[in-house]
Design a protein around this motif. Structure first.
Motif, PDB file in Angstrom:
ATOM      1  N   GLY A 174       0.825  -1.206   0.000  1.00 15.93           N
ATOM      2  CA  GLY A 174       0.000   0.000   0.000  1.00 15.93           C
ATOM      3  C   GLY A 174       0.856   1.252   0.000  1.00 15.93           C
ATOM      4  O   GLY A 174       1.465   1.598  -0.990  1.00 15.93           O
ATOM      5  N   CYS A 175       0.917   1.918   1.165  1.00 16.74           N
ATOM      6  CA  CYS A 175       1.664   3.160   1.280  1.00 16.74           C
ATOM      7  C   CYS A 175       2.548   3.104   2.524  1.00 16.74           C
ATOM      8  O   CYS A 175       2.069   2.831   3.624  1.00 16.74           O
ATOM      9  CB  CYS A 175       0.690   4.341   1.381  1.00 16.74           C
ATOM     10  N   LYS A 176       3.847   3.352   2.328  1.00 14.48           N
ATOM     11  CA  LYS A 176       4.795   3.341   3.446  1.00 14.48           C
ATOM     12  C   LYS A 176       5.029   4.779   3.904  1.00 14.48           C
ATOM     13  O   LYS A 176       5.411   5.643   3.122  1.00 14.48           O
ATOM     14  CB  LYS A 176       6.126   2.716   3.040  1.00 14.48           C
ATOM     15  N   LEU A 177       4.774   5.011   5.207  1.00 16.25           N
ATOM     16  CA  LEU A 177       4.989   6.318   5.817  1.00 16.25           C
ATOM     17  C   LEU A 177       6.259   6.255   6.658  1.00 16.25           C
ATOM     18  O   LEU A 177       6.431   5.327   7.448  1.00 16.25           O
ATOM     19  CB  LEU A 177       3.813   6.693   6.721  1.00 16.25           C
ATOM     20  N   GLU A 188      -2.792   7.940  17.475  1.00 13.57           N
ATOM     21  CA  GLU A 188      -3.964   7.696  16.634  1.00 13.57           C
ATOM     22  C   GLU A 188      -3.930   8.724  15.508  1.00 13.57           C
ATOM     23  O   GLU A 188      -3.997   9.929  15.763  1.00 13.57           O
ATOM     24  CB  GLU A 188      -5.245   7.853  17.448  1.00 13.57           C
ATOM     25  N   PHE A 189      -3.770   8.243  14.292  1.00 14.17           N
ATOM     26  CA  PHE A 189      -3.710   9.097  13.111  1.00 14.17           C
ATOM     27  C   PHE A 189      -5.039   9.074  12.376  1.00 14.17           C
ATOM     28  O   PHE A 189      -5.676   8.023  12.262  1.00 14.17           O
ATOM     29  CB  PHE A 189      -2.627   8.616  12.145  1.00 14.17           C
ATOM     30  N   LEU A 214      -0.758   3.897  15.297  1.00 12.30           N
ATOM     31  CA  LEU A 214       0.588   3.471  14.929  1.00 12.30           C
ATOM     32  C   LEU A 214       1.461   3.448  16.173  1.00 12.30           C
ATOM     33  O   LEU A 214       1.538   4.432  16.911  1.00 12.30           O
ATOM     34  CB  LEU A 214       1.179   4.418  13.877  1.00 12.30           C
ATOM     35  N   ASP A 215       2.133   2.330  16.402  1.00 12.20           N
ATOM     36  CA  ASP A 215       2.963   2.111  17.588  1.00 12.20           C
ATOM     37  C   ASP A 215       4.386   2.586  17.313  1.00 12.20           C
ATOM     38  O   ASP A 215       5.116   1.975  16.540  1.00 12.20           O
ATOM     39  CB  ASP A 215       2.947   0.624  17.938  1.00 12.20           C
ATOM     40  N   GLN A 249       8.921   3.478  10.524  1.00 13.07           N
ATOM     41  CA  GLN A 249       8.214   3.289   9.254  1.00 13.07           C
ATOM     42  C   GLN A 249       6.994   2.408   9.467  1.00 13.07           C
ATOM     43  O   GLN A 249       7.036   1.460  10.256  1.00 13.07           O
ATOM     44  CB  GLN A 249       9.125   2.639   8.214  1.00 13.07           C
ATOM     45  N   PHE A 250       5.924   2.756   8.754  1.00 16.89           N
ATOM     46  CA  PHE A 250       4.678   2.008   8.829  1.00 16.89           C
ATOM     47  C   PHE A 250       4.154   1.800   7.420  1.00 16.89           C
ATOM     48  O   PHE A 250       4.075   2.740   6.632  1.00 16.89           O
ATOM     49  CB  PHE A 250       3.633   2.773   9.653  1.00 16.89           C
ATOM     50  N   ASP A 251       3.810   0.559   7.111  1.00 18.70           N
ATOM     51  CA  ASP A 251       3.260   0.210   5.804  1.00 18.70           C
ATOM     52  C   ASP A 251       1.749   0.068   5.965  1.00 18.70           C
ATOM     53  O   ASP A 251       1.279  -0.850   6.635  1.00 18.70           O
ATOM     54  CB  ASP A 251       3.876  -1.102   5.318  1.00 18.70           C
ATOM     55  N   LEU A 252       0.995   0.995   5.389  1.00 18.28           N
ATOM     56  CA  LEU A 252      -0.465   0.975   5.503  1.00 18.28           C
ATOM     57  C   LEU A 252      -1.053   0.200   4.336  1.00 18.28           C
ATOM     58  O   LEU A 252      -1.146   0.715   3.211  1.00 18.28           O
ATOM     59  CB  LEU A 252      -1.020   2.396   5.536  1.00 18.28           C
ATOM     60  N   ALA A 253      -1.422  -1.034   4.595  1.00 18.25           N
ATOM     61  CA  ALA A 253      -1.969  -1.907   3.567  1.00 18.25           C
ATOM     62  C   ALA A 253      -3.265  -1.322   3.018  1.00 18.25           C
ATOM     63  O   ALA A 253      -4.101  -0.828   3.773  1.00 18.25           O
ATOM     64  CB  ALA A 253      -2.216  -3.301   4.127  1.00 18.25           C
TER      65      ALA A 253
END
Length: 131
Positions: free
Chosen positions: A32-35, A53-54, A69-70, A83-87
């Motif tokens: 998806g999108c990596k932040l 909480e985003f 996001l932790d 980094q967080f990958d939002l599927a």
């Protein structure tokens, strides 16, 4: 002869110790999108665990989704990259992000509200970040 003396702005705000969260990059990934975030802890105490909480807004300003996001631990006086990958999220559909709350904010001597109090946000991406 002219002398120069430093001039200080009256009423200038003093920087408040707190956390800083910068959205550094947004990139399309396989899922998806990596932040990519750069987070700093200017508190006197380390945080053993913090999550935010985003709220993700689309290009028209509508809420697309919410996600917690932790950010794990944030040592005092240190900066960390997370980094967080939002599927299932398309990067080009994101308009902006909002840090709505910090449901987890723990550490020895840390008040639960410390993670949101004095929170500074910014973005080096085309996607804005507010706190």
């Amino acid at each position: 002869m002219t002398s120069f003396a430093p001039v200080f702005a009256q009423g200038a705000e003093t920087a408040v110790a707190g956390l800083s969260v910068e959205l550094n990059d947004v990139a399309t990934s396989e899922r998806g999108c990596k932040l990519t975030f750069v987070a700093g802890n200017d508190l006197a105490q380390p945080l053993s665990k913090v999550s935010f909480e985003f709220v993700l807004f689309d290009q028209k300003g509508r809420v697309e989704r919410m996600a917690v996001l932790d950010f794990r631990d944030l040592p005092a006086g240190k900066t960390k990259v997370r980094q967080f990958d939002l599927a299932g999220t398309k990067c080009d559909a994101l308009g902006s992000l909002l840090i709505n709350d910090a449901p987890v904010c723990t550490g020895e001597g840390i008040d639960k509200g410390a993670c949101m109090q004095g929170l500074r946000t910014g973005s080096k991406s085309t996607v804005g970040l507010k706190g």
